[in-house]
Design a protein around this motif. Sequence first.
Motif, short mmCIF file in Angstrom:
data_model
loop_
_atom_site.label_atom_id
_atom_site.label_comp_id
_atom_site.label_asym_id
_atom_site.label_seq_id
_atom_site.Cartn_x
_atom_site.Cartn_y
_atom_site.Cartn_z
N LEU A 271 0.49 -1.21 0.12
CA LEU A 271 -0.11 -0.38 -0.20
C LEU A 271 0.93 0.81 -0.19
O LEU A 271 1.78 1.56 0.24
CB LEU A 271 -1.12 0.26 1.24
N CYS A 272 0.60 2.35 -0.21
CA CYS A 272 0.95 4.07 -0.31
C CYS A 272 0.53 4.96 0.05
O CYS A 272 -0.95 4.34 0.07
CB CYS A 272 1.62 4.08 -1.75
N VAL A 273 1.07 5.90 0.22
CA VAL A 273 -0.25 6.94 1.16
C VAL A 273 1.10 8.75 0.21
O VAL A 273 2.47 8.02 0.41
CB VAL A 273 0.46 6.21 2.39
N ASP A 274 0.31 9.31 0.34
CA ASP A 274 1.43 10.11 0.00
C ASP A 274 1.38 11.64 0.99
O ASP A 274 0.88 11.95 2.31
CB ASP A 274 0.11 11.42 -1.50
N THR A 275 2.89 10.93 1.26
CA THR A 275 3.27 11.79 2.51
C THR A 275 4.70 11.87 2.64
O THR A 275 5.22 11.22 1.98
CB THR A 275 2.64 11.02 3.99
N GLN A 276 4.87 12.92 3.85
CA GLN A 276 6.41 13.01 3.47
C GLN A 276 6.94 11.71 5.90
O GLN A 276 6.30 12.90 6.64
CB GLN A 276 6.83 13.86 3.55
N PRO A 277 6.84 11.02 5.50
CA PRO A 277 7.31 10.62 6.36
C PRO A 277 8.51 11.35 7.22
O PRO A 277 9.82 11.40 6.73
CB PRO A 277 7.49 8.87 6.42
N PRO A 278 8.37 11.23 8.70
CA PRO A 278 9.57 11.82 9.82
C PRO A 278 10.69 11.12 9.87
O PRO A 278 10.38 9.69 9.48
CB PRO A 278 8.47 11.99 11.11
N PRO A 279 11.70 11.53 10.45
CA PRO A 279 12.90 9.93 10.19
C PRO A 279 12.46 9.89 11.45
O PRO A 279 11.43 10.34 12.46
CB PRO A 279 13.83 11.33 10.56
N PRO A 280 13.26 8.31 11.56
CA PRO A 280 13.28 7.51 12.26
C PRO A 280 13.34 7.85 13.70
O PRO A 280 14.57 6.27 14.04
CB PRO A 280 13.13 5.92 12.18
#
Length: 607
Positions: A264-273
């Motif tokens: 699955l994919c989402v349009d978001t910019q993930p924060p660094p882990p």
Amino acid sequence: MSYIFRGRLCGYICAECFEPLAQVKVQLYRSAVAEEVTARAVANPKETFTLLDDEQIAAKKSLLIAETDTDEAGNFSFELGQKQKYEGEAFEVDVYCGTVPRPRQPRKPPRPRQFTITTLQPRWRVTADENSLYYWDYCLPYRFWCYILGLLGLWTICGRVTTCDRQRVPVAGVKVRAFDADWWQDDELGSAFTGADGKFRIDYFTEDFLRTPFSPLINVELTSGPDLYFKIEDAGGTVLLDEPSSRGRDADRENVGPCFCVDLCVDTQPPPPVKNPLFTHVGDFHIITDINAGTGLTNSTVLGHGGPHYAFFGGMKLKGFCPKTSPTGPAQPMRYRFRYATLADPGNLIAITGDKVLPVLVGSRLIQWKLLDDNLVWTFQSIYVQGSGATPDPTPTPGGLGPWGSVPAHIIVPDADGWINVDQNGLDDGFYGPLIRFDSNKVVATAGAPGNGAGNAVSSPKNGVPIRIVFEAGPVGGAATFSNELTNVLINNWIEVNLIDLTEFHGGGGTNACSQLLDALDILYTADHEQLASFAVGISSAAAIPGAPLTLPSGTGPRGGSGTKHIDISTWQTCSYTVSLTTSRRLTDGENDDSGRTNSLTFCKCK
């Protein structure tokens, strides 16, 4: 003599998702038809897999050799011998599943199932204690394991959430909800949070998608499997993906089987882990960039120590980060552990706990303490992880007038399985830096090879042991949700062979180490170690040695050298002299290198 049969079993959900066959019963049977043993023993297990019915199970009951249960990682171990009337022959390997561990169990327990994987003829290897050992690591293909799961009424979704751009960056900490598009009502099958790698897993049961508002009296499902669609939310509840229920009627989602894998994919910019647990260093050496995965040796010098092709020894600080609370899903206190396995037996992971743990400072916390007088003041208390001597949490405050003296350390001891709870009273967001100090001396021996006397090569040289170190972290009391590992690190704690002697000390007529030498000096030397950095023979004295500078045995690199060096000392002055052999090993604990050793002999020269 005993036959030790160890192994690990797992089953594929799909090509990138598998699970251990945990808490199932492994059974070993003699073959009923002797003529078929050889053919079945050489056949691929995918050609011999057989689901057994009650009649077949009853027919082979008298042929049972032994049985045991797997642990939570799918590991098992048998010790076979006279008691089992076993002499090393081939046997059938069966698995009995009363159930399979899941976070929850179905309301109606499934009917147990038993299946035969294959016939094995172990290639026994004789160990140092004269037993025979064989290790078998096998993962059932997904078409077999998913078939068994379906019979048990267990259904699983394995998936991954990434960004929708070209980079496909894993999205951590989002909640994935799975639904069945039913004609009567849409059933929510379950939900899960993604890990640091964007992966998630949802387990559910047949009863979850068969139910209606009138269940359990009426259960209706037009097709044999659910029709899946998904919704994804971030930690704040913002919807990132909202698939329509009609998506479940598409060909790739309709009537799925017991095992289903999805991207699955989402349009978001993930924060660094930044808050994900991670094992990063051994001492100052990064486990990926500074240690060669093929050799287990260091690549280069780091902060002035180590260098190319160094192995590790002694007490090794395993560094990284583990937060106080879970970085994904509900906030729960976190714990972590380290385990190791030799590459010769990679599935046998052993917890680093007890005497394998040396004290190491992992953090600090604030407590009230009568430090200088009778007044309570806030002061820092050190937090150590060590193998024994745990203190209560919080450490009790002593009574009476102050001052109370030095502040006692707060000691955390890993439990029997190696788990270390992150102190919730500690400063900052968790433990960062040293997480445990691994005493590798408890894993790889330290006593040196005895050699065959100075001047002779070592007949049985000792070598190091390559191991893998696995880091795991997860909520206290729960399964590990984060894991990474150092796939190969070479440990060598053997003391090098450093032998030096003089032939003249062993002649006839009472010659000994107190005898004076006249004309000849014959130096016997032996230096040996797998990671020998250098060796050198030297001579020193208050007197000047006449003639050209002596050329004495020396060298660099592994294994060293041995032999006899003859020197004419007839023109030397009457004096005492010292002959020595200095050796050093190419070893580091990650912060300190081997400092080397020198053995010396003194002799007297007379006219």
